[in-house]
Enzyme design. Structure first.
Site, PDB file in Angstrom:
ATOM      1  N   HIS A 251       0.614  -1.349   0.018  1.00 48.00           N
ATOM      2  CA  HIS A 251      -0.081  -0.177   0.042  1.00 48.00           C
ATOM      3  C   HIS A 251       1.130   1.341  -0.183  1.00 48.00           C
ATOM      4  O   HIS A 251       2.091   1.430   0.580  1.00 48.00           O
ATOM      5  CB  HIS A 251      -0.889  -0.163   0.862  1.00 48.00           C
ATOM      6  CG  HIS A 251      -2.202   0.619   1.141  1.00 48.00           C
ATOM      7  ND1 HIS A 251      -1.975   2.316   1.673  1.00 48.00           N
ATOM      8  CD2 HIS A 251      -2.999   0.621   0.801  1.00 48.00           C
ATOM      9  CE1 HIS A 251      -3.007   3.039   1.171  1.00 48.00           C
ATOM     10  NE2 HIS A 251      -4.033   2.207   0.628  1.00 48.00           N
ATOM     11  N   GLU A 310      -7.720  -4.365  -0.545  1.00 49.80           N
ATOM     12  CA  GLU A 310      -8.295  -5.468  -1.624  1.00 49.80           C
ATOM     13  C   GLU A 310      -8.112  -6.495  -1.705  1.00 49.80           C
ATOM     14  O   GLU A 310      -8.863  -7.701  -2.387  1.00 49.80           O
ATOM     15  CB  GLU A 310      -7.700  -4.838  -2.990  1.00 49.80           C
ATOM     16  CG  GLU A 310      -7.296  -3.296  -3.569  1.00 49.80           C
ATOM     17  CD  GLU A 310      -6.183  -2.699  -4.318  1.00 49.80           C
ATOM     18  OE1 GLU A 310      -5.349  -3.802  -3.982  1.00 49.80           O
ATOM     19  OE2 GLU A 310      -5.691  -1.651  -4.299  1.00 49.80           O
TER      20      GLU A 310
END
Length: 382
Positions: A251, A310
């Site tokens: 991320h 995700e």
């Protein structure tokens, strides 16, 4: 760090906000004074919208409250659908069809406008996905909670309590996340005075980009390719050796595990306890996650590549019956609350967002002396 030379604005403070804090080093997300793990499993989406909107509007719903007002707003959004919409919009990717439908809503800055925009992505996502199956869109049930009604409009049946709670967890988890690309786009447009509808359209247009909201679907593509838990390590090692990015890991902000991943993993396990998740699929996902984390630590020891939101988003939305082509639409249905709150916060500040740029192009060439044109002598008629 200020990376103004790469155009990313990373490290540049562009807003002071009361709405959310993303602490990447600690792996913590705070939504208006509440830690994510405090609200993700307990709050409905309507409750977090009320929290985000607090103090930003001059009027508020009457005694029946915000939940009933959002229910009425779902009906108002549905009434704007037209008889030929299915033929026109089913050919578009779902996120583009939803964006086109949102563009029909009247713009404005008041609470009724905001509530229609909160309600509409849920209504239009369900409608678009049904049209793609060749069946009619279903009208909302104003009496149901927002997440439960989204599932009912999609599938044509009232979901179980666990299914409704799981979608609530997802919508709450993604409602706001600092000054991400789509939220910044919404704030920029709001700062011009264009209206909340215009700000939401800017947000959803940014969200559809594959570098922002388009990653959960490929997580499922990878799991399909892996096939079995026993094959996870070999498949992932080959993918890393080929230079492929492992979707669902790493991320831009978090240096540790994304706290949203754990919130969604918990919701997924609760669905599994009632039999709403394929046990083999969940076992495959957990094996793939562990193998991926081990491989990334071995092959890329200097990088912080942990599970992000995700990975379990893909599994949760799949378990709830959303096609992977609709995942960005469902993301928008959650993030819209944050876009609207940020838009109102920006308008209250009353400042147009107008950063400067540094010109690095070629210097102007020295202008040549202008050519003087001679006026011809008039020809006299004889």
């Amino acid at each position: 760090m200020n990376n103004d030379d790469d155009g990313s604005l990373e490290g540049v403070v562009a807003a002071h906000t009361v709405l959310s804090e993303v602490d990447g080093a600690a792996g913590r997300l705070v939504i208006r004074g509440h830690a994510l793990d405090e609200i993700a499993q307990r709050w409905r989406y309507e409750d977090v919208v009320a929290l985000l909107f607090e103090g930003f509007f001059d009027t508020w719903p009457q005694a029946d409250g915000l939940r009933a007002a959002i229910g009425r707003a779902r009906r108002e959004a549905f009434e704007r659908l037209q008889p030929n919409d299915d033929a026109l919009l089913r050919r578009l990717p779902p996120i583009e069809a939803v964006r086109a439908l949102l563009a029909r809503l009247p713009d404005g800055d008041d609470l009724p406008t905001a509530l229609r925009l909160v309600a509409a992505p849920a209504v239009y996502t369900a409608a678009v996905m049904r049209w793609r199956l060749g069946v009619q869109a279903l009208a909302p049930d104003e009496t149901l909670p927002h997440a439960a009604d989204m599932l009912r409009m999609l599938h044509g049946r009232t979901p179980t309590a666990a299914q409704g709670a799981a979608l609530d967890t997802y919508l709450v988890t993604v409602c706001d996340h600092g000054l991400n690309a789509s939220t910044f786009a919404a704030r920029v447009v709001a700062s011009t005075g264009a209206g909340l509808g215009s700000a939401v359209l800017a947000g959803i247009s940014a969200l559809k980009g594959p570098l922002h909201g388009g990653a959960p679907g490929p997580v499922l593509d990878a799991l399909d390719a892996i096939g079995t838990a026993a094959n996870a390590r070999a498949w992932l090692e080959e993918a890393v050796a080929d230079g492929q990015r492992l979707m669902g890991f790493g991320h831009r902000i978090y240096r540790v595990r994304d706290p949203r991943a754990d919130a969604l993993k918990g919701a997924l396990r609760r669905l599994g306890a009632e039999g709403s998740v394929d046990a083999g699929r969940l076992a495959l996902a957990e094996a793939a996650e562990q193998a991926a984390l081990a491989i990334l630590r071995e092959k890329k020891p200097g990088r912080a590549l942990e599970t992000n939101v995700e990975f379990y988003t893909a599994l949760l939305l799949e378990a709830l019956g959303f096609g992977r082509e609709s995942f960005t639409c469902v993301f928008a249905a959650g993030r819209v609350g944050g876009w609207l709150a940020h838009a109102r916060e920006q308008v209250r500040k009353g400042r147009l967002i107008r950063p400067q740029s540094v010109y690095v192009g070629p210097a102007p060439k020295e202008a040549a002396a202008p050519v003087t044109l001679q006026t011809p002598e008039p020809v006299l008629a004889h």
